[in-house]
Scaffold this active site. Sequence first.
Site, mmCIF file in Angstrom:
data_model
loop_
_atom_site.group_PDB
_atom_site.id
_atom_site.type_symbol
_atom_site.label_atom_id
_atom_site.label_comp_id
_atom_site.label_asym_id
_atom_site.label_seq_id
_atom_site.Cartn_x
_atom_site.Cartn_y
_atom_site.Cartn_z
ATOM 1 N N LYS A 128 -20.487 -9.291 15.875
ATOM 2 C CA LYS A 128 -20.780 -7.749 16.122
ATOM 3 C C LYS A 128 -22.251 -7.536 16.687
ATOM 4 C CE LYS A 128 -19.106 -4.271 14.609
ATOM 5 N NZ LYS A 128 -18.029 -3.600 15.238
ATOM 6 N N TYR A 171 -18.415 -13.597 11.886
ATOM 7 C CA TYR A 171 -18.022 -12.060 12.092
ATOM 8 C C TYR A 171 -19.506 -11.184 12.414
ATOM 9 C CZ TYR A 171 -17.828 -6.893 10.721
ATOM 10 O OH TYR A 171 -18.242 -5.520 10.810
ATOM 11 N N THR A 178 -22.420 -2.675 12.042
ATOM 12 C CA THR A 178 -22.584 -3.113 10.591
ATOM 13 C C THR A 178 -23.998 -3.378 10.178
ATOM 14 O OG1 THR A 178 -21.860 -4.560 9.019
ATOM 15 C CG2 THR A 178 -21.806 -5.490 11.384
ATOM 16 N N ASP A 179 -24.497 -3.360 8.889
ATOM 17 C CA ASP A 179 -25.703 -4.028 8.499
ATOM 18 C C ASP A 179 -25.506 -5.259 8.390
ATOM 19 O OD1 ASP A 179 -24.109 -4.156 6.261
ATOM 20 O OD2 ASP A 179 -25.339 -3.031 4.792
ATOM 21 N N GLU A 180 -24.592 -6.107 8.813
ATOM 22 C CA GLU A 180 -24.550 -7.447 8.438
ATOM 23 C C GLU A 180 -25.229 -8.046 9.765
ATOM 24 O OE1 GLU A 180 -20.959 -9.390 7.211
ATOM 25 O OE2 GLU A 180 -20.626 -7.880 5.828
#
Length: 361
Positions: free
Chosen positions: A169, A165, A140-142
Amino acid sequence: MKSNKSFDLIQKILITGGAGFIGSHVVRYFVTRYPETLIVNLDKLTYAGNLENLTDIEAADNYRFVRGDINDQAFINRLFSEHHFNGVIHLAAESHVDRSILNPMSFIETNIIGTVNLLNACRVAWGKDAANHLFYQISTDEVYGSLGAEGYFTEETPYDPQSPYSASKAGADHFVRAYGNTYNLPYVISNCSNNYGPNQFPEKLIPLIIRNITRNKPLPVYGKGENIRDWLYVEDHAAAIDTVFHHAKPGSTYNIGGNNEWKNIDLVRKICDLTDDLLDRKPGTAQKLITFVKDRAGHDLRYAIDASKISNELGWKPATTFESGLRKTIRWYLANTEWLKHVLSGEYERYYEQQYSGRES
Ligand code: NAD
Ligand code: DAU
C-alpha cells in the site's frame, strides 16, 4: 429494467473494488446520493468481492458493474476509452495482512502494479485536460508502521510499513504522489484506520469472532491480545470518502479514524458479551471460547489516528458510536447466515486451515 438514460454529458466516476467490504458501502453511498452521476464499479470478484453486497442498488439507473482485473493494462485502457471518467476512487486491493504474510506476490501485483495501471490509464485519458479530474487513492494507516503506547499518526508521520500488505500500500501511495509530481495528475490520498460493519469478509477479526461464537468454535486471539487498533464504522468511512472526494484540494492527504482505540482482547470480550446478550444466552458463555494463539509475524503493536485535519478543514466527524455500530454489525451477521454461506467457499476453508491449525499457544 434499466432505462436508456444517457449519462454522456455528466459526471462519471469509476470506483474500483466496489464489490468488496468498504467498496460496496462507498458505491451505495455515491449511487444513492448522486443520482445524476454514473457510478461504474470495476471489480475482479476475487474471494473478497461479492455482488450480493449490492443487490439493493444494482438496478439503479446510475449504476453499472464491470468485471475486470486492474492488473490487465489493456483491459483498463479499453475501459477508459469507452467511458470518460471524471474521477477514480480506487479501493481494489488485496487487503488481508495474514494473507500477505502467506503470499506477498499477489499484494505486489494488485496493490502496486494494479494501481500504476490505473494511473497510466488516467494519464493517457485525461492528458493535458487533467485539471477537472481526480484520482483518489484509498489507503491505510498501516503505511505509517507501528506506534508504541503513546502518540498518533498525523499526515506528516513518515511512512514505515512493516508487513508485505502495508509495504504494498505504501508503494502504491508513493506512485500516486510521483504521478502527481511528475505528470501533474490531480490526486488525493486518505489513510484510514480499521473499518468494521456489515459485509466484511469473515477472515478479519470482528466478523471472524462473531462467526466462531455462533459455531461454538475457539476464538483465536494472536499473542497476548495486547495489540491496539482504532475502529471506525464503515458507513462513516464512506461519508469521509465523499467529503474528501468533493472538497479536498488536489495533492492533499487526509487521515481518517474513529478516535476509538481498543486492545484486541478487550474488543473480543466486548463482542462476546454483546453476542451473548443478542442471543439471549448466559453472560460469560462466549468468553469461554477465547483461545490465545501464536502471534502474527511482525505484528504491529498499535495504530492510532489523529483525524483533526479532516475534522478542522473539511468538517467530517464519525457519526456512529462504537456501542451502536458493534450491535448493528453483530445483528447483521446473526441475520445474514445465507450471505456468510455464500462467501465461505472451499477456498476460505482451506485458508482457515492453513492460517489457524496447530497455532494454539
Ligand atoms: P476487501 O478485501 O473487502 O475488498 C477488495 C475488493 O477488491 C474485492 O471486491 C476484490 O474482488 C477487489 N479486487 C481485488 N483484486 C482486484 C483486482 N486485481 N482487480 C479488480 N478488483 C480487485 O477490502 P476492504 O477491506 O474493503 O478494503 C478496501 C480498500 O480500503 C483497500 O484498498 C484497503 O487497503 C483499504 N483500507 C481498508 C481498511 C479496512 O479496515 N478494511 C482500512 C483502511 C484502508
Ligand atoms: O488499519 C487498517 C487496516 O486494518 C487495513 O488496512 C487492512 O486492510 C485491514 O485488514 C485491517 O488490518 P488489521 O491487520 O489491523 O486487521 P485484522 O482484522 O486482520 O486484525 C485486527 C487485529 O486483530 C490485529 O491486531 C490482529 C488481530 N487478530 C486478527 C485475526 C484475524 C487476532 O488476534 N486474531 C485473528 O484471528
